[in-house]
Design an enzyme around this catalytic site. Structure first.
Site, PDB file in Angstrom:
ATOM      1  N   ASP A  15      61.526  24.672 121.362  1.00 53.91           N
ATOM      2  CA  ASP A  15      60.861  25.500 120.203  1.00 53.91           C
ATOM      3  C   ASP A  15      61.516  24.670 118.883  1.00 53.91           C
ATOM      4  OD1 ASP A  15      59.482  27.980 118.665  1.00 53.91           O
ATOM      5  OD2 ASP A  15      61.744  28.046 118.416  1.00 53.91           O
ATOM      6  N   LYS A  59      59.432  21.983 115.702  1.00 55.24           N
ATOM      7  CA  LYS A  59      59.613  22.552 114.559  1.00 55.24           C
ATOM      8  C   LYS A  59      60.082  21.711 113.842  1.00 55.24           C
ATOM      9  CE  LYS A  59      60.231  27.515 115.171  1.00 55.24           C
ATOM     10  NZ  LYS A  59      61.328  28.917 115.071  1.00 55.24           N
TER      11      LYS A  59
END
Ligand code: ADP
Ligand code: ASP
Ligand code: MG
Length: 834
Positions: free
Chosen positions: A692, A696
């Site tokens: 994750d 980003k």
């Protein structure tokens, strides 16, 4: 009420009232009209009526049926007769009723006789058509005259006046022209000079110079009213209809259209000419001459102020109204041979005029290389033939290269006296059209600058009208919204919207309408806005199986100027559609990371689609939830700063783990605790794997201009290899087997007065890493609270002392707020003043 002196006695002035078809649709309507007339204390009134609603259409249909020798003809005549008998029965006392029916039956026999001739020859002449279509006014006025007479409340006499006995007109290229002198003389013979009371006049019909019955054209009763106003030197003409006045746009297309308090004659003429059906374009001319004010009022709400049309102009608002004319064809003539040749336009329009083809709009490029003009679509074939014939030699010799005809176009006209000399009106029109994805095919602006007209694709007509209407703040900026993924973030967003939509509409004229909600299995589509205070019930009440293409089509309905899809899912499949949606002009707002962290090619396609259409794509909440991370980065780059390095803590979960863990408990128990507090994904490995954070980081790297793939990020996963594939419970239980090496790392860091943090970083050289790092205890990353995110931008301008954005970076409410802010940014880009 004014009066004038004549022959020693004071003669009161006249007042004209005209009631349209919907105002006299049935018996109840007629009674309402009678009350309005009786309530007006003016001693001399002329009441001009249209046919009862739909009757003129029905009469013209009879003519077509006769031409086709349709067997239902007699039934249809009977239907019309019965409708009038029904109205008369409710309104007229016995003797007047019998008299009316006797005349009606005589008329119906005449109608049947004429139609029998039409049936035999299978074609109706204009005279026959005019004769038949005019009966509606005769019948409606006879009933109304009987009604007024029998009620006995209107004051003075009641007289029926057949306009054919008075109005003499001559049809010319500009339509029917009134022979004023003869008409005035004939009126004197029909209505005595000292008449006091009410004259009930047939609208629409007149007599031509050959003594034959003619009409003033469809919707011509308005014109009848103003002609009678001028003939009678009336002080006022009131046109009663079924809306509160002239509105800033056709209310059927723009429900938020507002009543225009006052219009100049010229403004009203332009609006009417370009399609505002509420008033016939020729109505103004007779009144202008005598400076008679024309009021437009609502029969069904007589107390409403209405619109006054008079000889004064009010410079504000700049734009009074916006109209569209549908079913237009645009004919374009192109050729170098036209340059510098005098008289081309003259020949062109002369040829069209000779054929009786009315040209609605003309536009010529200043190079004289091309001329284009708009005609009604129904006349386009004829127009093309005429032009080809007129320029046959030039076409053969190649001086004119092409004659194109574009059918299915519309004209959009923006009207207002105040536009003359004002700056930026055209820019606003084109800006609004551009942001609604409507391209303009031709433009015309009259020298008076009272009107800007553009020709557009007919399919875009409603969308364009709404966009321009809201562009001038005549109505709110309406945005059609579809939300995908009504889960934690999506749900929080819908709740936030529910509490704000009213305020946004009231204070900022932004009308956000959520018209579709799609989950992973079902979707709920609504023609209007879903009531957001109860969106959960609406969504739970079921809907259709999810079909994202249908969903997008619904959200992007033609009559909405702007459409936004908000993707709050975490689905790669949904993100896979962004490029397509953007290419269709649908704006996309999302906290879903899958689009921007997809393979570089897919990412490029999204950006390309956005560039190609100008649709907006905003994704602030993909990094740092509601924190201004993407926007800050964009501002830095756009102002010419050079980004050297971005690093930060991008995961609220991992921030929490390392902020909380002091070594006294095992790392695994902190993970379990975080899960029980709801700080992790359902499977905490989704956080611990670092993917994750890597996504980003890729989003930021690409925003910096780096062409990186997800695989280029070096990721340190905190999921032990041996536990990568087991069940969640198993994973949570067995995680303590790996506590020892983690503790060892922590203690070794502490020995140097350092802490551990899970950090992502990317440099201008393209090196991107995600993993646990040791940082001095004084480092900003070592001093954040709970689930905070922190991002540090090191740039040419912020070099020694980097720019830091810090704050809560997770949780449904703040993430939803980030998405909401993006949505409002889209509205601002579309012209809303927030
Ligand atoms: P009437 O039967 O009274 O002559 P019309 O149907 O001819 O009425 O005209 C009134 C209708 O015109 C309204 O009901 C409305 O739908 C339509 N209309 C179109 N454009 C406008 C506008 N700009 N302002 C008001 N009404 C409009
Ligand atoms: N009855 C006629 C028409 O329908 C005239 C009018 O209503 O103004 O066109
Ligand atoms: Mg009308």
């Amino acid at each position: 009420m004014g009066g004038c002196s004549g022959g020693g006695t004071t003669v009161e002035a006249w007042k004209v009232h005209k009631f349209g078809g919907s105002s006299v649709a049935d018996a109840a309507c007629m009674e309402r009209v009678a009350r309005i007339v009786e309530d007006d204390a003016a001693p001399r009134k002329a009441v001009v009526l249209s046919a009862c609603r739909g009757v003129t259409d029905a009469l013209l249909t009879l003519v077509s049926l006769a031409e086709q020798q349709d067997p239902s003809l007699d039934d249809r005549i009977r239907e019309l007769r019965d409708r009038h008998v029904g109205i008369a029965r409710e309104l007229l006392p016995g003797n007047l009723f019998d008299e009316f029916v006797e005349q009606l039956d005589r008329d119906c026999r005449d109608v049947a006789g004429i139609l029998q001739t039409v049936r035999l020859v299978r074609a109706a002449s204009t005279t026959m058509r005019d004769l038949i279509s005019g009966y509606g006014e005769i019948w409606s006025t006879r009933i109304f005259e009987g009604l007024l007479r029998s009620r006995g409340k209107s004051g003075g006499h009641v007289q029926w006046l057949d306009a054919r006995q008075v109005l003499l007109v001559e049809w010319g290229p500009l339509g029917p022209g009134v022979r004023w002198e003869q008409s005035r003389n004939q009126l004197r013979q029909e209505v005595p000079a000292d008449f006091a009371g009410t004259v009930v006049v047939t609208g629409f019909i007149a007599t031509d110079t050959q003594g034959l019955q003619t009409t003033l054209g469809r919707n011509g009763s308005d014109f009848s009213a103003s002609i009678f106003g001028a003939l009678l030197d009336a002080t006022e003409i009131v046109i009663w209809t079924d809306v509160d006045g002239v509105l800033s746009a056709d209310p059927r297309l723009v429900p938020e259209a507002q009543v225009i308090a006052a219009l100049s004659y010229n403004e009203a003429m332009e609006l009417a000419y370009f399609g505002a059906k509420v008033i016939h374009p020729q109505t103004m001319a007779p009144a202008v001459h005598k400076r008679i004010p024309i009021w437009i009022k609502n029969t069904f709400a007589p107390q409403a102020a209405g619109t006054v049309i008079h000889d004064r102009t009010a410079p504000t608002p700049l734009v009074k109204g916006i109209t569209t004319v549908e079913r237009i064809a645009l004919v374009n003539l192109e050729g170098a041979g036209m340059i510098g040749v005098p008289g081309t336009a003259h020949r062109l329009f002369g040829a069209l005029r000779e054929e009786g083809i009315s040209v609605i709009l003309i536009s010529q490029g200043s190079s004289e290389h091309s001329i284009c003009f708009a005609v009604p679509e129904a006349e386009s074939e004829r127009a093309e033939r005429v032009v080809r014939r007129a320029f046959d030699p030039e076409l053969r010799e190649g001086q004119i290269q092409s004659i194109d005809v574009n059918r299915s176009c519309s004209i959009l006209a923006v009207v207002g006296d105040g536009m003359a000399g004002a700056h930026g009106v055209a820019a606003k029109v084109f800006g609004a059209l551009g942001s609604a994805g409507v391209s303009v095919r031709a433009i015309a602006q009259g020298a008076s600058e009272r009107n800007i007209s553009v020709v557009i694709d007919g399919r875009n007509s409603a969308r364009a009208l709404r966009a321009v209407h809201s562009g001038f703040y005549l109505s709110a900026h309406t945005v059609s919204i579809g939300l995908i993924g009504p889960g934690l973030v999506g749900g929080a967003l819908l709740d936030q919207l529910a509490s704000q939509v009213e305020r946004l509409r009231r204070d900022f004229k932004v009308d956000l309408r959520v018209r579709g909600i799609a989950g992973s299995k079902t979707m709920r589509l609504s023609p209007g806005a879903i009531d957001l205070s109860r969106w959960r019930d609406a969504y739970a009440a079921g809907g259709d199986p999810v079909d994202l293409e249908r969903f997008a089509d619904h959200v992007h309905a033609d009559h909405f100027p702007h459409a936004v899809i908000i993707d709050c899912s975490a689905s790669a499949a949904v993100a896979g559609r962004y490029a397509h949606w953007l290419s269709e002009g649908i704006h996309v707002v999302t906290p879903n990371k899958k689009g921007n962290s997809a393979a570089l090619g897919d990412y490029e396609r999204i950006k390309e689609a956005r560039r190609a259409t100008g649709a907006h794509y905003l994704y602030e909440a993909t990094v740092g939830a509601g924190l201004p991370v993407i926007q800050t980065l964009r501002d830095l780059r756009e102002t010419g700063d050079e980004i050297r390095r971005i690093e930060g803590i991008f995961s609220g979960t991992l921030a929490y783990l390392f902020n909380t863990w002091d070594g006294r408990q095992p790392f695994s128990s902190i993970v379990r605790q975080a899960k029980s507090l709801g700080y992790t994904e359902p499977d905490p490995r989704d956080d611990l794997s670092g993917m994750d954070v890597a996504r980003k980081l890729i989003i930021l790297a690409r925003e910096m201009g780096l062409e990186l793939e997800l695989a280029d990020v070096r990721v340190e996963s905190l999921v032990p290899g041996a536990l990568a594939d087991c069940g969640v419970q198993d994973f949570l239980q067995r995680l303590d087997e790996f506590d020892a090496p983690m503790l060892e790392r922590l203690e070794s860091a502490r020995g140097r007065d350092h802490v551990l943090r899970y950090v992502g970083s990317v440099g201008a050289n393209g090196r991107a890493e995600v993993g646990v790092v040791e940082l001095p205890a004084s480092h900003p990353f070592a001093n954040i609270a709970l689930t905070d995110n922190i991002v540090r931008f090191q740039t040419a301008r912020y070099d020694q002392n980097p720019l830091i954005v810090q704050g809560p970076g997770a949780g449904p409410a703040v993430t939803a707020a980030g998405v909401f802010a993006d949505l409002l940014r889209v509205c601002a880009y579309l012209g809303a003043r927030l």
